[in-house]
Design a protein around this motif. Sequence first.
Motif, PDB file in Angstrom:
ATOM      1  N   LEU A 173     -37.626 -32.749 -12.382  1.00 35.77           N
ATOM      2  CA  LEU A 173     -37.659 -31.664 -13.210  1.00 35.77           C
ATOM      3  C   LEU A 173     -36.427 -31.845 -14.278  1.00 35.77           C
ATOM      4  N   PHE A 174     -35.428 -32.470 -13.992  1.00 42.51           N
ATOM      5  CA  PHE A 174     -34.196 -32.549 -14.641  1.00 42.51           C
ATOM      6  C   PHE A 174     -33.857 -33.748 -15.436  1.00 42.51           C
ATOM      7  N   PHE A 175     -33.386 -33.935 -16.494  1.00 39.79           N
ATOM      8  CA  PHE A 175     -33.248 -35.280 -16.985  1.00 39.79           C
ATOM      9  C   PHE A 175     -31.786 -35.275 -17.558  1.00 39.79           C
ATOM     10  N   SER A 176     -30.910 -36.491 -17.837  1.00 43.97           N
ATOM     11  CA  SER A 176     -29.446 -36.481 -18.173  1.00 43.97           C
ATOM     12  C   SER A 176     -29.537 -37.539 -19.540  1.00 43.97           C
ATOM     13  N   ARG A 177     -29.538 -36.719 -20.509  1.00 49.26           N
ATOM     14  CA  ARG A 177     -29.104 -37.134 -21.967  1.00 49.26           C
ATOM     15  C   ARG A 177     -30.522 -38.142 -22.522  1.00 49.26           C
ATOM     16  N   ASP A 180     -35.480 -40.921 -19.912  1.00 52.49           N
ATOM     17  CA  ASP A 180     -35.830 -42.171 -19.022  1.00 52.49           C
ATOM     18  C   ASP A 180     -34.681 -42.172 -17.936  1.00 52.49           C
ATOM     19  N   ALA A 181     -34.076 -41.243 -17.706  1.00 52.09           N
ATOM     20  CA  ALA A 181     -32.957 -41.083 -16.952  1.00 52.09           C
ATOM     21  C   ALA A 181     -33.131 -39.675 -16.225  1.00 52.09           C
ATOM     22  N   PRO A 182     -33.687 -39.671 -15.004  1.00 49.92           N
ATOM     23  CA  PRO A 182     -33.818 -38.552 -14.220  1.00 49.92           C
ATOM     24  C   PRO A 182     -32.137 -38.026 -13.478  1.00 49.92           C
ATOM     25  N   LEU A 183     -32.071 -36.949 -13.521  1.00 55.04           N
ATOM     26  CA  LEU A 183     -30.795 -36.188 -13.249  1.00 55.04           C
ATOM     27  C   LEU A 183     -30.669 -36.196 -11.789  1.00 55.04           C
TER      28      LEU A 183
END
Length: 293
Positions: A173-177, A180-183
């Motif tokens: 559900l959540f991504f960082s920046r 392509d980058a799951p949080l």
Amino acid sequence: MNKTTPDPLRQNTPEDFLRLVRHRRSVRTFDGRALSPEDAQRILAYAETVKNPYGLSIRWQMLDAKTARLSSPVIVGEATYLTGTMDRVPGAEEAFGFSFERILLFADSLGIGSTWIAGTMDRAAFERAAGKRPGEVMPCVSPLGYPASAMSFREKMMRKGVKADSRLDFETLFFSRSFDAPLARKNAGRLEPLLEAVRLAPSAVNKQPWRLLVNDRGVYFYEKKNRGFAGADGWDLQKIDLGIAMCHFSLGLEACGFSASFSREDPGLPAPAELSFSAGYLWESGKPEEASR
């Protein structure tokens, strides 16, 4: 509710807020009692104080199920329904989801059960009872009442069918920046309880159609569209789910001590084709420490 009465949804630490979110569940089996006049008045008074970030007005009503001959095939023992009608304008779905969820969380704090209903009802009968006007919509309704001591067989099977007690993984559900980058949960820092509150939000048949991108400027909500929820007329039920998720996020901001401003401006960030931008919350005093690594 008056100005001197504290709002139970705004007097919480992150732990208290998560406990409140985890406590509420969809209730479909009631004990048959009508709401007490005091509880009904408290809920309606609270509803009148609820604002949504879209600035849209909603007309709230309590309807007596027996008098108005209202029912739902998935509900047992209900005596009262809460409805909301509003003008059909851009942002109506999200605004309704935001406001209705806040009211249902408040009802839960009083020991009153509820559940979102959008399709399993005689919509024409509910709209007549609510006095829906030309140009208005009545997106959803909810029974309000005191939960029975045990779930009906019907409710147990329905909860099993939609996997009501399951949620998608944090990294889905959540991504960082970047998308392509799951949080990872362990890297969410001080945002972890806030995002967990969003992860726990209810949604139609538990699809959880929101995806959140976290960066140094803020948190951006995107809709992951699923078939069967958007009508040919442009009405999108999953946008109501986005509003529910935003409600949890907005309440969580205060519980976590963060300050952010709501924005409908698309930041133009690269996103997969199946995602569409919905809204964002921009940090007002810099990114919370340790977030979005």
